[in-house]
Scaffold this motif. Structure first.
Motif, short mmCIF file in Angstrom:
data_model
loop_
_atom_site.label_atom_id
_atom_site.label_comp_id
_atom_site.label_asym_id
_atom_site.label_seq_id
_atom_site.Cartn_x
_atom_site.Cartn_y
_atom_site.Cartn_z
N ASP A 234 0.84 -1.19 0.00
CA ASP A 234 0.00 0.00 0.00
C ASP A 234 0.88 1.25 0.00
N THR A 235 1.38 1.58 -1.20
CA THR A 235 2.36 2.66 -1.34
C THR A 235 1.82 3.88 -2.07
N ALA A 236 0.60 3.83 -2.56
CA ALA A 236 0.01 4.99 -3.24
C ALA A 236 -0.19 6.11 -2.22
N PRO A 237 -0.22 7.37 -2.68
CA PRO A 237 -0.38 8.49 -1.74
C PRO A 237 -1.59 8.36 -0.82
N TRP A 238 -2.72 7.85 -1.32
CA TRP A 238 -3.91 7.71 -0.48
C TRP A 238 -3.68 6.77 0.70
N ALA A 239 -2.79 5.79 0.53
CA ALA A 239 -2.56 4.78 1.57
C ALA A 239 -1.70 5.29 2.72
N GLU A 240 -1.04 6.42 2.51
CA GLU A 240 -0.19 6.96 3.58
C GLU A 240 -0.99 7.32 4.82
N GLU A 241 -2.28 7.56 4.66
CA GLU A 241 -3.13 7.89 5.80
C GLU A 241 -3.58 6.66 6.58
N LEU A 242 -3.39 5.48 6.02
CA LEU A 242 -3.79 4.26 6.73
C LEU A 242 -2.81 3.99 7.86
N PRO A 243 -3.32 3.63 9.05
CA PRO A 243 -2.41 3.31 10.15
C PRO A 243 -1.74 1.95 9.93
N MET A 244 -0.61 1.76 10.55
CA MET A 244 0.08 0.46 10.46
C MET A 244 -0.60 -0.58 11.35
N THR A 245 -1.19 -0.13 12.45
CA THR A 245 -1.95 -1.02 13.35
C THR A 245 -3.17 -0.27 13.84
N GLN A 246 -4.15 -1.02 14.30
CA GLN A 246 -5.33 -0.44 14.95
C GLN A 246 -5.80 -1.42 16.00
N THR A 247 -6.34 -0.89 17.07
CA THR A 247 -6.97 -1.72 18.09
C THR A 247 -8.36 -1.16 18.35
N LEU A 248 -9.34 -2.04 18.45
CA LEU A 248 -10.70 -1.63 18.75
C LEU A 248 -11.35 -2.72 19.58
N THR A 249 -12.47 -2.39 20.19
CA THR A 249 -13.22 -3.40 20.91
C THR A 249 -14.54 -3.64 20.21
N VAL A 250 -14.94 -4.89 20.21
CA VAL A 250 -16.23 -5.29 19.66
C VAL A 250 -16.86 -6.22 20.69
N ASN A 251 -18.00 -5.81 21.18
CA ASN A 251 -18.71 -6.59 22.21
C ASN A 251 -17.78 -6.92 23.38
N GLY A 252 -16.88 -5.99 23.70
CA GLY A 252 -15.97 -6.17 24.82
C GLY A 252 -14.68 -6.89 24.50
N TRP A 253 -14.55 -7.47 23.32
CA TRP A 253 -13.33 -8.17 22.92
C TRP A 253 -12.38 -7.18 22.26
#
Length: 168
Positions: free
Chosen positions: A75-94
Motif C-alpha cells: 500500500d504505497t500509493a499516496p492515499w494509503a499513507e493515511e492508513l495506520p500500520m496497526t489499529q486496536t478496537l473493541t467489539v462486544n468487549g473483545w
C-alpha cells in the motif's frame, strides 16, 4: 474479555459477524462482497492495492458496514499513507488488534485477538489466551493458496470464527 474506553468500541447484535478481508491486491471480487454482506463491521488487514483507483474498494467495503483498515507492505500509493500500520478496537468487549504482518505485532499490546494478513495463508488458532486469525487472501491468487475471507462472531460465551472459501 475486557473493554478499554479509549479504543473505538462497537456493540453488535447477537449473531451479527465481523467480516475480515486481507490481501486484495487491487481486486475486490463480487464473491467477497457477497460473503461480507450482513456484517456489522468490516476489517481490511492490508495490501489493499498500489494504484490510485484501488482506494475505491475501501468505499465499496464501507458501504456494507463501518470499515477499519491497516496499511500493508504494497500500500504505497499516496492515499494509503493515511492508513495506520496497526489499529486496536473493541467489539462486544473483545479487544481486536489489526496488523498486516504478524512479525510487526508488539507482544506487549493488550488484546484478545490478533488479526493479520500478509502470508495469504488462512489461520484460525489459539495461542495461549489470544486468537491468531488470518482470513487468507481475497484478491489475486498466489501460489496454490485458496481465495478466502473470514468472519468472527464475538459474544459473551466466546468467539466463533470461520474461514470462508470464495466460490470462484
Amino acid at each position: 474479555m475486557t473493554s478499554s474506553p479509549e479504543l473505538p468500541s462497537h456493540v453488535l447484535p447477537d449473531g451479527v459477524p465481523v467480516g475480515i478481508i486481507a490481501d486484495t491486491h487491487g481486486l475486490l471480487r463480487e464473491e467477497a462482497l457477497t460473503c461480507l454482506g450482513g456484517c456489522g463491521l468490516i476489517l481490511h488487514l492490508g495490501d489493499v492495492g498500489q494504484k490510485a483507483e484501488d482506494e475505491e474498494m475501501l468505499s465499496h467495503l464501507a458501504a456494507i458496514a463501518p470499515l477499519y483498515t491497516v496499511r500493508g507492505n504494497i500500500d504505497t500509493a499516496p492515499w494509503a499513507e493515511e492508513l495506520p500500520m496497526t489499529q486496536t478496537l473493541t467489539v462486544n468487549g473483545w479487544r481486536l488488534h489489526l496488523v498486516h504482518r504478524l512479525e510487526d505485532f508488539d507482544a506487549a499490546t493488550p488484546c484478545d485477538v490478533i488479526l493479520h494478513g500478509h502470508s495469504h495463508k488462512p489461520r484460525n488458532e489459539w495461542q495461549g489466551e489470544r486468537l491468531l486469525f488470518n482470513p487468507g487472501a481475497a484478491g489475486k491468487r498466489r501460489f496454490k493458496l485458496p481465495i478466502t475471507v473470514g468472519k468472527l462472531w464475538l459474544g459473551d460465551a466466546g468467539i466463533r470464527r470461520a474461514i470462508l472459501h470464495l466460490p470462484i
